[in-house]
Design a protein around this motif. Sequence first.
Motif, PDB file in Angstrom:
ATOM      1  N   LEU A   1      -8.327  -4.497  23.134  1.00 18.47           N
ATOM      2  CA  LEU A   1      -9.337  -4.171  22.126  1.00 18.47           C
ATOM      3  C   LEU A   1      -9.070  -4.591  20.681  1.00 18.47           C
ATOM      4  CD1 LEU A   1     -10.463  -0.688  23.425  1.00 18.47           C
ATOM      5  CD2 LEU A   1     -11.558  -2.886  23.738  1.00 18.47           C
ATOM      6  N   PRO A   2      -7.878  -4.497  20.134  1.00 19.67           N
ATOM      7  CA  PRO A   2      -7.735  -4.735  18.692  1.00 19.67           C
ATOM      8  C   PRO A   2      -8.105  -6.138  18.220  1.00 19.67           C
ATOM      9  CG  PRO A   2      -5.843  -3.568  19.499  1.00 19.67           C
ATOM     10  CD  PRO A   2      -6.644  -3.978  20.695  1.00 19.67           C
ATOM     11  N   ILE A   3      -7.740  -7.163  18.948  1.00 17.60           N
ATOM     12  CA  ILE A   3      -8.045  -8.523  18.502  1.00 17.60           C
ATOM     13  C   ILE A   3      -9.545  -8.765  18.523  1.00 17.60           C
ATOM     14  CG2 ILE A   3      -7.748 -10.967  19.051  1.00 17.60           C
ATOM     15  CD1 ILE A   3      -4.926 -10.247  20.004  1.00 17.60           C
TER      16      ILE A   3
ATOM     17  N   SER B   1     -20.552  -1.497  24.929  1.00 19.14           N
ATOM     18  CA  SER B   1     -20.346  -1.653  23.492  1.00 19.14           C
ATOM     19  C   SER B   1     -18.870  -1.583  23.175  1.00 19.14           C
ATOM     20  CB  SER B   1     -21.085  -0.559  22.716  1.00 19.14           C
ATOM     21  OG  SER B   1     -20.468   0.694  22.927  1.00 19.14           O
ATOM     22  N   LEU B   2     -18.522  -2.122  22.036  1.00 17.64           N
ATOM     23  CA  LEU B   2     -17.134  -2.080  21.579  1.00 17.64           C
ATOM     24  C   LEU B   2     -16.729  -0.649  21.250  1.00 17.64           C
ATOM     25  CD1 LEU B   2     -14.607  -3.662  20.842  1.00 17.64           C
ATOM     26  CD2 LEU B   2     -15.552  -3.971  18.553  1.00 17.64           C
ATOM     27  N   ALA B   3     -17.632   0.107  20.628  1.00 15.23           N
ATOM     28  CA  ALA B   3     -17.332   1.504  20.302  1.00 15.23           C
ATOM     29  C   ALA B   3     -17.122   2.331  21.574  1.00 15.23           C
ATOM     30  CB  ALA B   3     -18.454   2.102  19.460  1.00 15.23           C
ATOM     31  N   GLY B   4     -17.917   2.064  22.584  1.00 19.59           N
ATOM     32  CA  GLY B   4     -17.747   2.769  23.849  1.00 19.59           C
ATOM     33  C   GLY B   4     -16.404   2.473  24.489  1.00 19.59           C
ATOM     34  N   ALA B   5     -15.961   1.225  24.387  1.00 18.29           N
ATOM     35  CA  ALA B   5     -14.651   0.868  24.932  1.00 18.29           C
ATOM     36  C   ALA B   5     -13.533   1.566  24.160  1.00 18.29           C
ATOM     37  CB  ALA B   5     -14.458  -0.647  24.890  1.00 18.29           C
TER      38      ALA B   5
END
Length: 132
Positions: free
Chosen positions: A117-119, A59-63
């Motif tokens: 991650l930010p983009i 998941s994105l939150a996990g990353a």
Amino acid sequence: MHVHVTVDQGGWQPAPGPEPGSRWWQRIRWGYNLALAALSLTLAGPWGALLASVRDEESLAGAWVMAVIPLIVLGYLDNARRVEAAAAHPDLWTPKWRAAAMRLLLWAAALGTVLTLPITTLVYALTGVMPA
């Protein structure tokens, strides 16, 4: 016309405070940090690839959690090593090398996170599209 003169004899005048030091942006060692940032790119690539695989497979939150926790720990350790190097005897090289190694790891973690991650997070937030 009346003139009133008051002479205060309350004691000694306090000594003036010390001169203010240089501002934080004047103390930045630009060459040192740029060199460490360039050297850290060799570690930032694998760290970014690891974050991208976690982002895609889990998941994105996990990353983000996986990226932020090491950044906090490395930031704390970088500060501790920098203070240790500043307080050490000028002839000792070990504290300076430890501080440089910690700053290198901090740059690697920061650049790997920023390049990965930010983009993707912005694209997911704006479009609502999530990976399948």
